[in-house]
Write a protein that holds these residues in place. Structure first.
Motif, PDB file in Angstrom:
ATOM      1  N   UNK A  25       0.700  -1.316  -0.130  1.00  0.00           N
ATOM      2  CA  UNK A  25      -0.051   0.002  -0.160  1.00  0.00           C
ATOM      3  C   UNK A  25       0.931   1.238   0.040  1.00  0.00           C
ATOM      4  N   UNK A  26       0.192   2.324  -0.272  1.00  0.00           N
ATOM      5  CA  UNK A  26       0.910   3.742  -0.293  1.00  0.00           C
ATOM      6  C   UNK A  26       1.613   4.202   0.896  1.00  0.00           C
ATOM      7  N   UNK A  27       0.872   3.588   2.299  1.00  0.00           N
ATOM      8  CA  UNK A  27       1.681   4.135   3.428  1.00  0.00           C
ATOM      9  C   UNK A  27       2.843   3.409   3.476  1.00  0.00           C
ATOM     10  N   UNK A  28       2.986   2.364   3.429  1.00  0.00           N
ATOM     11  CA  UNK A  28       4.280   1.571   3.331  1.00  0.00           C
ATOM     12  C   UNK A  28       5.341   2.279   2.478  1.00  0.00           C
ATOM     13  N   UNK A  29       4.899   2.526   1.131  1.00  0.00           N
ATOM     14  CA  UNK A  29       5.747   2.831   0.330  1.00  0.00           C
ATOM     15  C   UNK A  29       6.322   4.354   0.755  1.00  0.00           C
ATOM     16  N   UNK A  30       5.508   5.200   1.230  1.00  0.00           N
ATOM     17  CA  UNK A  30       5.805   6.532   1.719  1.00  0.00           C
ATOM     18  C   UNK A  30       6.831   6.433   3.034  1.00  0.00           C
ATOM     19  N   UNK A  31       6.585   5.200   3.866  1.00  0.00           N
ATOM     20  CA  UNK A  31       7.742   5.033   5.044  1.00  0.00           C
ATOM     21  C   UNK A  31       9.027   4.774   4.338  1.00  0.00           C
ATOM     22  N   UNK A  32       8.875   3.863   3.460  1.00  0.00           N
ATOM     23  CA  UNK A  32      10.183   3.177   2.897  1.00  0.00           C
ATOM     24  C   UNK A  32      11.078   4.132   1.665  1.00  0.00           C
ATOM     25  N   UNK A  33      10.148   4.959   1.248  1.00  0.00           N
ATOM     26  CA  UNK A  33      10.738   5.936   0.044  1.00  0.00           C
ATOM     27  C   UNK A  33      10.954   5.107  -1.236  1.00  0.00           C
TER      28      UNK A  33
END
Length: 518
Positions: free
Chosen positions: A174-182
């Motif tokens: 999901x987008x949240x995990x992508x934002x966390x990881x960059x």
């Protein structure tokens, strides 16, 4: 007799019956049919079509332009273009439209346009059907809305989600995990395995856990460290459930990751505060013991010489008095000697309670033995001290702690237990130091401590706090039939304790016998 042959059915009746069935079917399906003459522009509508458009049959059938007036602005041009395309190209058309009815209601229609050609191939007529599809459209809109909400919740939830296949490959994120990881989605999905997202310290752990997870199907609250694209780390709490096929084989995971950074930080801060509190508590105990030692020494040093001198003075005075005077004053002198002896004993007991000198120059076991002997003489309770399995020299703070707990335990026993015997057991092994104090008194129900009508158990609280301040554990067991036992234990860490160079029994073997009154 020859059979009678029924009259053939009337063609008009058959036609009317067929038409009636058609109208009934159209009413059930909320559908009407129509025709349009290309050259004249005239239209014909079925009765159901009038009902769909809320048009009175008295108004007559509208032409195409008037019929287009029922459609919403976004549908008018689309519908007009479909009619002209059917006429010009002779192609069948299917379209959906938004309709604004005279009542103000908005409905949705599905229209099918079928071109009809003459012998020369020219389209001279259109016919078709129009069906009310409002319920279907509203259901589709609601489905799209819910689908969007679910997708939005998945993509933008305050926690990370991903799914893995049986090989640990990331198949959804999901987008949240992508934002966390960059990362971008294209960099991860189908290209990275989950363990690549974890720090080196967490990868081996994840590999072991993932193999187990595929068998059990459940993973709950695993602390793990993510590795961002820029190399920084992030603490998360990972939970997962498995998707299985009909045969129970692992297909994919559903994994949620919660940001654990703040909780970890708070845990570290709490641990630091707890360590600091323990240090302050130990320091407070040390200060208290030092003050007790100092006060006991000063009390002994200031009073003992004077009391001894006073006793000698009274003895000299008795010898110096003439016999007749001595005979008259002897009862008073005896009272003075008894009062002096009682005062000396009381001060000695006070000094022992404050800080027994034996504890400083001989150690824990002789100090406990001396105190137990005095306790037995004072209360009539026999105290047994067992150090058979003890051979360690303890740090002074631990010796003070165990002596104070023993002192408090014996005091509680004298006040409440009505015991005849108390057993003090001290032992050490490779990993544990244990002291237990048990009596054969009346005992009590530990669950009733602090309840209305019961004593608050301040002595027990004091012993528990002392043990925990020093890093030990305190356990209490009591029963009205068997008496009370307290146990204080410490984990032996390298360098914190050491065996006594002479062996504890070299100065304490006498303590294994009864310390009570003869």
């Amino acid at each position: 007799m020859p059979r009678e042959i029924p009259d053939p059915p009337n063609t008009e009746e058959v036609l009317r019956a067929s038409e009636a069935r058609l109208h009934e079917a159209q009413a059930v399906g909320r559908m009407g049919d129509w025709e349009l003459d290309r050259d004249t522009g005239a239209m014909s509508w079925s009765p159901q079509l009038f009902r769909l458009f809320e048009r009175s049959s008295a108004q007559g059938t509208p032409d195409l332009n008037e019929a287009l007036g029922y459609y919403s602005l976004e549908s008018v041009e689309h519908t007009r273009a479909a009619f002209w395309e059917a006429i010009d190209l002779g192609a069948r058309q299917e379209l959906e439209q938004s309709v604004l009815l005279p009542s103000g209601a908005q409905r949705y229609h599905a229209t099918t346009i079928v071109p009809v050609r003459d012998l020369r191939g020219r389209v001279y007529k259109l016919y078709g059907t129009t069906q009310d599809i409002t319920e279907r459209k509203l259901a589709e809109q609601e489905l799209r809305r819910k689908t969007f909400e679910i997708e939005d919740l998945y993509q933008n939830a305050p926690c990370g989600y991903y799914s893995l296949d049986a090989d640990g490959m990331i198949i959804r994120v999901n987008d949240t995990l992508l934002r966390w990881l960059g990362y971008e989605r294209e960099e991860i999905v189908g290209h990275m395995r989950a363990f690549e997202l974890f720090s080196p310290a967490s990868r081996a752990l994840f590999g072991q856990v993932f193999r187990t997870f595929k068998r059990t199907g459940v993973l709950r609250n695993m602390d793990i460290e993510l590795l961002r694209k820029d190399g920084s780390s992030m603490q998360v709490l990972l939970s997962s459930t498995a998707i299985l096929d009909a045969q129970g084989r692992f297909v994919a995971s559903r994994t949620v990751l919660s940001d654990n950074t703040d909780r970890k930080r708070l845990e570290l801060e709490r641990a630091a505060h707890a360590t600091r509190l323990a240090e302050l508590s130990r320091h407070m105990v040390d200060v208290q013991e030092n003050e007790r030692r100092k006060f006991a020494a000063e009390l002994h040093d200031h009073t003992s010489p004077n009391l001894a001198a006073l006793q000698l003075t009274l003895a000299n005075l008795a010898r110096a008095l003439p016999a007749p005077v001595l005979s008259e004053l002897e009862p008073l002198l005896d009272d003075a000697q008894a009062l002096l002896l009682d005062t000396t004993t009381g001060i000695r007991d006070i000094c022992t309670n404050l800080r027994p000198a034996t504890l400083d120059y001989a150690g824990l076991i002789p100090a406990v033995q001396d105190y137990a002997q005095q306790f037995g003489l004072r209360t009539g309770i026999t105290v047994h001290l067992d150090t058979t399995h003890f051979n360690m020299q303890l740090p002074s703070n631990v010796q003070s702690l165990l002596f104070r707990i023993t002192q408090e335990a014996l005091t509680n026993c004298a006040k409440h237990a009505r015991a005849r015997n108390v057993r003090i057991h001290l032992e050490n092994g490779d990993s544990r130091l244990l002291m237990a104090v048990a009596d054969d008194g009346i005992g009590f129900d530990p669950h009733q401590l602090g309840e209305s009508g019961t004593t608050p158990g301040l002595g027990l609280i004091t012993m528990k706090e002392r043990a925990e301040f020093a890093g030990g554990t305190f356990a209490l067991k009591s029963d009205p039939q068997t008496g009370t036992e307290i146990r204080v234990s410490f984990n032996l860490q390298a360098g914190e304790f050491r065996k006594h160079p002479r062996g504890a029994r070299s100065f304490a073997h006498e303590a294994t016998t009864s310390a009570g009154p003869a």
